[in-house]
Design a protein around this motif. Structure first.
Motif, short mmCIF file in Angstrom:
data_model
loop_
_atom_site.label_atom_id
_atom_site.label_comp_id
_atom_site.label_asym_id
_atom_site.label_seq_id
_atom_site.Cartn_x
_atom_site.Cartn_y
_atom_site.Cartn_z
N ASN A 201 0.82 -1.21 0.00
CA ASN A 201 0.00 0.00 0.00
C ASN A 201 0.85 1.27 0.00
OD1 ASN A 201 0.86 -0.79 2.62
ND2 ASN A 201 -0.64 0.57 3.56
N ARG A 202 2.19 1.10 0.08
CA ARG A 202 3.08 2.27 0.10
C ARG A 202 4.16 2.26 -0.97
NH1 ARG A 202 4.61 3.16 6.50
NH2 ARG A 202 2.47 3.45 7.30
N ARG A 203 4.67 1.05 -1.30
CA ARG A 203 5.87 1.00 -2.15
C ARG A 203 5.82 -0.16 -3.13
NH1 ARG A 203 10.72 0.12 1.76
NH2 ARG A 203 9.22 -1.25 2.80
N VAL A 204 6.74 -0.09 -4.11
CA VAL A 204 7.12 -1.27 -4.89
C VAL A 204 8.45 -1.73 -4.30
CG1 VAL A 204 5.90 -0.65 -6.99
CG2 VAL A 204 8.23 0.18 -6.67
N LEU A 205 8.59 -3.03 -4.12
CA LEU A 205 9.76 -3.60 -3.45
C LEU A 205 10.41 -4.68 -4.30
CD1 LEU A 205 8.34 -4.08 0.16
CD2 LEU A 205 10.30 -2.66 -0.40
N ILE A 206 11.73 -4.73 -4.27
CA ILE A 206 12.49 -5.77 -4.96
C ILE A 206 13.56 -6.29 -4.02
CG2 ILE A 206 13.97 -6.34 -6.92
CD1 ILE A 206 12.70 -3.98 -8.42
N LEU A 207 13.67 -7.61 -3.94
CA LEU A 207 14.73 -8.27 -3.18
C LEU A 207 15.41 -9.27 -4.09
CD1 LEU A 207 16.28 -9.24 -0.60
CD2 LEU A 207 14.34 -10.79 -0.19
N GLN A 208 16.74 -9.26 -4.07
CA GLN A 208 17.50 -10.22 -4.87
C GLN A 208 18.59 -10.84 -4.01
OE1 GLN A 208 20.25 -9.34 -8.47
NE2 GLN A 208 18.22 -9.71 -9.32
N GLU A 209 18.60 -12.16 -3.94
CA GLU A 209 19.59 -12.89 -3.16
C GLU A 209 20.57 -13.57 -4.11
OE1 GLU A 209 16.98 -13.86 0.83
OE2 GLU A 209 16.97 -15.33 -0.78
N GLY A 210 21.38 -12.78 -4.79
CA GLY A 210 22.38 -13.29 -5.71
C GLY A 210 23.72 -13.43 -5.02
N GLN B 77 -1.57 1.37 -10.34
CA GLN B 77 -2.23 2.65 -10.65
C GLN B 77 -3.33 2.95 -9.62
OE1 GLN B 77 -0.84 4.54 -12.61
NE2 GLN B 77 -0.37 3.71 -14.63
N GLU B 78 -4.08 1.94 -9.25
CA GLU B 78 -5.14 2.14 -8.25
C GLU B 78 -4.57 2.57 -6.91
OE1 GLU B 78 -7.25 -1.52 -8.12
OE2 GLU B 78 -8.08 -1.32 -10.15
N LEU B 79 -3.49 1.90 -6.48
CA LEU B 79 -2.87 2.23 -5.20
C LEU B 79 -2.22 3.61 -5.24
CD1 LEU B 79 -1.31 -1.24 -4.30
CD2 LEU B 79 -3.22 -0.11 -3.15
N ARG B 80 -1.63 3.96 -6.38
CA ARG B 80 -1.05 5.31 -6.52
C ARG B 80 -2.13 6.37 -6.39
NH1 ARG B 80 1.95 6.08 -11.94
NH2 ARG B 80 2.83 7.95 -10.96
N GLU B 81 -3.28 6.13 -7.03
CA GLU B 81 -4.38 7.08 -6.96
C GLU B 81 -4.92 7.19 -5.54
OE1 GLU B 81 -7.14 9.90 -8.27
OE2 GLU B 81 -5.28 9.11 -9.16
N LYS B 82 -4.99 6.06 -4.85
CA LYS B 82 -5.46 6.06 -3.46
C LYS B 82 -4.52 6.86 -2.57
CE LYS B 82 -6.76 2.92 0.30
NZ LYS B 82 -6.84 1.50 0.74
#
Length: 214
Positions: A111-120, A190-195
């Motif tokens: 509800n706040r962010r886009v998140l990426i985790l990579q365990e390389g 897009q919906e969450l950004r608008e919210k």
């Protein structure tokens, strides 16, 4: 609504902030998927790799004058080895590298962010607040990619900004690469950004009140 991959959600749980909720989580599709970049990369890599091998065989004397009529040019042969390695990586090695990264990459939308985790080789994370996303660029229909920012080219002219050959490397611009139901995920973003935008607007209105003083 796009489904939540429990494995991805569990992996990203330690990255969550207080009051943050997961609306979607997933991983890249593990299959080999060709992208728009490959329209340029495939012929370019074949041309590079073919020329590098031609150079190397010529330096070793298989073309023209060489060890069949004398001794091969070992200096030129050694000089050509890095170009062969680069060519082979571009032709097929990059697909193996992407497959290795795919199995270690996790995405989440909250509800706040886009998140990426990579365990390389190293543990890497990247995130962006929804209200900070400048724009969303999309590629694909069912399985596709979302760029939360500008999609820079892999190959460009001098002085122009480029990006990594692998879209799975964690860099400045967050990317959800080769995700299932890319259309649904984009709509949800897009919906969450608008919210978030509406909530921020209401908060600002509440803070200023009905009167304004100068």
């Amino acid at each position: 609504m796009p489904t939540i991959d429990p494995r991805a959600a569990m992996k990203l749980q330690p990255e969550m902030m207080s009051g943050e909720s997961v609306y979607w989580a997933g991983m890249p599709n593990p299959k080999v998927i060709f992208h728009s970049d490959d329209w340029l990369m495939v012929p370019f890599s074949l041309a590079w790799g073919g020329f590098a091998i031609f150079w190397e065989t010529g330096a070793l004397g298989y073309w023209g004058n060489g060890h069949r009529n004398g001794s091969p040019s070992w200096f030129m042969a050694i000089w050509g080895i890095p170009f062969i390695v680069i060519g082979q990586y571009m032709i097929w090695g990059r697909f193996l590298y992407d497959a290795w990264l795919k199995r270690r990459t996790y995405y989440a939308l909250t509800n706040r962010r886009v998140l990426i985790l990579q365990e390389g080789r190293k543990r890497k994370t990247n995130s962006m607040y929804l209200e900070a996303i400048p724009k969303i660029e999309r590629e694909g229909t069912t399985i596709g990619t979302l760029w939360f920012g500008t999609k820079y080219p892999v190959i460009a002219g001098r002085g122009q900004r480029t990006r990594s050959m692998s879209r799975f490397e964690v860099k400045d611009v967050p990317i959800f690469s080769d995700i299932e139901d890319v259309d649904g995920v984009e709509r949800l973003v897009q919906e969450l950004r608008e919210k978030v935008r509406k909530e921020s607007s209401l908060s600002n209105t509440s803070d200023t009140g009905p009167f304004s003083y100068h």
